[in-house]
Scaffold this motif. Structure first.
Motif, PDB file in Angstrom:
ATOM      1  N   GLU A   1      -5.733   9.083   0.079  1.00 13.45           N
ATOM      2  CA  GLU A   1      -4.349   9.473   0.332  1.00 13.45           C
ATOM      3  C   GLU A   1      -3.477   9.128  -0.868  1.00 13.45           C
ATOM      4  O   GLU A   1      -3.609   8.064  -1.469  1.00 13.45           O
TER       5      GLU A   1
ATOM      6  N   ASP B   1      -9.067   3.433  -4.462  1.00 11.05           N
ATOM      7  CA  ASP B   1      -8.498   4.495  -5.282  1.00 11.05           C
ATOM      8  C   ASP B   1      -8.825   4.247  -6.741  1.00 11.05           C
ATOM      9  O   ASP B   1      -8.311   3.315  -7.347  1.00 11.05           O
TER      10      ASP B   1
ATOM     11  N   ARG C   1      -0.284   7.916  -2.918  1.00 10.18           N
ATOM     12  CA  ARG C   1       0.524   6.735  -2.668  1.00 10.18           C
ATOM     13  C   ARG C   1       1.915   7.053  -2.129  1.00 10.18           C
ATOM     14  O   ARG C   1       2.612   6.156  -1.660  1.00 10.18           O
TER      15      ARG C   1
ATOM     16  N   PRO D   1      -7.620   0.768   0.808  1.00  9.92           N
ATOM     17  CA  PRO D   1      -8.007   2.027   0.164  1.00  9.92           C
ATOM     18  C   PRO D   1      -8.711   1.761  -1.163  1.00  9.92           C
ATOM     19  O   PRO D   1      -8.355   0.848  -1.899  1.00  9.92           O
TER      20      PRO D   1
ATOM     21  N   THR E   1      -3.749  -0.703  -4.388  1.00 13.58           N
ATOM     22  CA  THR E   1      -4.839  -0.876  -3.432  1.00 13.58           C
ATOM     23  C   THR E   1      -4.609  -2.070  -2.509  1.00 13.58           C
ATOM     24  O   THR E   1      -5.344  -2.262  -1.556  1.00 13.58           O
TER      25      THR E   1
ATOM     26  N   SER F   1      -4.523   9.988  -7.072  1.00 17.10           N
ATOM     27  CA  SER F   1      -3.939   9.280  -5.938  1.00 17.10           C
ATOM     28  C   SER F   1      -2.791   8.377  -6.345  1.00 17.10           C
ATOM     29  O   SER F   1      -2.211   7.697  -5.516  1.00 17.10           O
TER      30      SER F   1
ATOM     31  N   LEU G   1       0.806  -1.217   0.000  1.00 16.97           N
ATOM     32  CA  LEU G   1       0.000   0.000   0.000  1.00 16.97           C
ATOM     33  C   LEU G   1       0.840   1.268   0.000  1.00 16.97           C
ATOM     34  O   LEU G   1       0.476   2.264  -0.628  1.00 16.97           O
ATOM     35  N   SER G   2       1.954   1.246   0.750  1.00 19.80           N
ATOM     36  CA  SER G   2       2.732   2.474   0.934  1.00 19.80           C
ATOM     37  C   SER G   2       4.192   2.150   1.194  1.00 19.80           C
ATOM     38  O   SER G   2       4.582   0.984   1.297  1.00 19.80           O
TER      39      SER G   2
ATOM     40  N   ARG H   1      -2.140   3.086   4.281  1.00 17.28           N
ATOM     41  CA  ARG H   1      -2.700   4.110   3.402  1.00 17.28           C
ATOM     42  C   ARG H   1      -4.210   3.974   3.398  1.00 17.28           C
ATOM     43  O   ARG H   1      -4.735   2.858   3.371  1.00 17.28           O
ATOM     44  N   HIS H   2      -4.896   5.117   3.454  1.00 15.64           N
ATOM     45  CA  HIS H   2      -6.357   5.148   3.444  1.00 15.64           C
ATOM     46  C   HIS H   2      -6.867   5.707   2.127  1.00 15.64           C
ATOM     47  O   HIS H   2      -6.125   6.348   1.368  1.00 15.64           O
ATOM     48  N   THR H   3      -8.130   5.475   1.868  1.00 13.04           N
ATOM     49  CA  THR H   3      -8.766   6.011   0.670  1.00 13.04           C
ATOM     50  C   THR H   3      -8.569   7.524   0.587  1.00 13.04           C
ATOM     51  O   THR H   3      -8.749   8.230   1.571  1.00 13.04           O
TER      52      THR H   3
END
Length: 240
Positions: free
Chosen positions: A165, A228, A167, A226, A131, A233, A58-59, A161-163
Motif C-alpha cells: 500500500e 516496503d 504511504r 509492511p 515501515t 510505495s 505507518l500512515s 498500512r499493509h505491504t
C-alpha cells in the motif's frame, strides 16, 4: 491573479487542555466505528502526571488512532504543513501542536509546557511515514523526556498500512487495527557527560525500547509491519 494561499496556522503558546476534550471521542469513533481496533496495554498508561506517548509511524491514521485508543487526553505533535484548510482548522481546534521537522524549538517548548502542567503529548518520533520499525528516530522525544521528567509510554500501532500500500493510502473501513501501549519508563541526564551525549543516549534508549515493544506487539497480535522495499510505495519526495 493567482489563487490566494492561506497561511499555515501557528501557535504562539501551548494549546489549552480543553481543546482535546472532543478529539478523543472522535478518535474512538474512528477506532471502533470506522475501523475495528483492538487496544491492549491501556493499564500501562499512568493515570496522572505528564506522559509522552511515543508511537511508530505507518500512515496518516496513526495519530488519530492513538488518540482514540488512549485512556488519557493528549496533544499530538503533527507536521506543520498539515495545518491548512479545513484539516488545519480541525487540528488547531483540537489542540494539536504543529512541528516543523527541519527543527522547531518553539514546538518543543509548547509541548514541554503541556507536560509541565501534567498533561500528555503524543509524538511519532520516526518523523515520517515508513515501515514503522523504529530503525531511526529524531531527538525531539528524548529532549522532551529529559527536560520534563515525563514518563515515556511506547506505543505500537499496527495495521494502518499493509505491504504494497502507498504511504498516502487510507485503509478501507472495518480493517482490523491494533494499538498496544507498553510499560512506561523515565529518563534522566547522565552525570559527567555533555548534554549532547546525554540526549543522543536517551534517543537511542527510547528507540530500542520502542523497537522491542513493536516487535513484541507483532508477535502478540499476529499483525506484521509492511515490508516496503520499492520506491513505488513511498510518498512523493521521500528518499529510501
Amino acid at each position: 491573479m493567482g489563487e490566494r494561499i492561506k497561511p499555515l496556522r501557528v501557535l504562539t503558546d501551548a494549546p489549552p487542555s480543553w481543546k482535546t476534550r472532543w478529539s478523543r471521542p472522535l478518535g474512538r469513533v474512528l477506532d471502533h466505528v470506522v475501523y475495528n481496533t483492538a487496544v491492549a496495554g491501556r493499564e500501562n498508561i499512568p493515570a496522572r502526571g505528564p506522559v509522552v506517548f511515543a508511537a511508530n509511524h505507518l500512515s496518516y491514521l496513526d495519530g488519530p488512532v492513538m488518540v482514540g485508543a488512549s485512556s488519557r487526553y493528549m496533544h499530538v505533535m503533527v507536521r506543520h504543513d498539515m495545518f491548512k484548510g479545513f484539516l488545519g482548522w480541525v487540528l488547531h481546534a483540537s489542540g494539536q501542536i504543529p512541528v516543523n521537522r527541519a527543527g522547531d524549538r518553539a514546538a518543543l517548548q509548547h509541548a514541554k509546557a503541556v507536560l509541565g502542567r501534567g498533561d500528555c503529548v503524543g509524538i511519532l518520533p520516526e518523523g515520517t511515514r515508513g515501515t514503522g520499525d523504529a530503525a531511526s528516530m529524531n531527538g525531539g522525544v528524548a529532549w522532551l523526556a529529559l527536560n520534563s521528567g515525563a514518563a515515556v509510554v511506547p506505543v505500537a500501532i499496527l495495521g494502518t498500512r499493509h505491504t504494497g500500500e502507498h504511504r498516502d493510502t487510507i485503509p478501507a473501513p472495518r480493517r482490523r487495527l491494533h494499538v498496544v501501549f507498553g510499560e512506561p519508563f523515565t529518563l534522566t541526564r547522565e552525570p559527567g557527560v555533555s548534554g549532547r551525549v546525554s540526549m543522543d543516549r536517551a534517543t537511542e534508549t527510547i528507540r530500542l525500547r520502542l523497537a522491542a515493544h513493536i516487535a513484541g506487539a507483532q508477535t502478540a497480535t499476529g499483525q506484521d509491519l509492511p515490508a516496503d522495499d520499492d520506491l513505488s510505495s513511498m510518498h512523493k519526495g521521500q528518499q529510501p
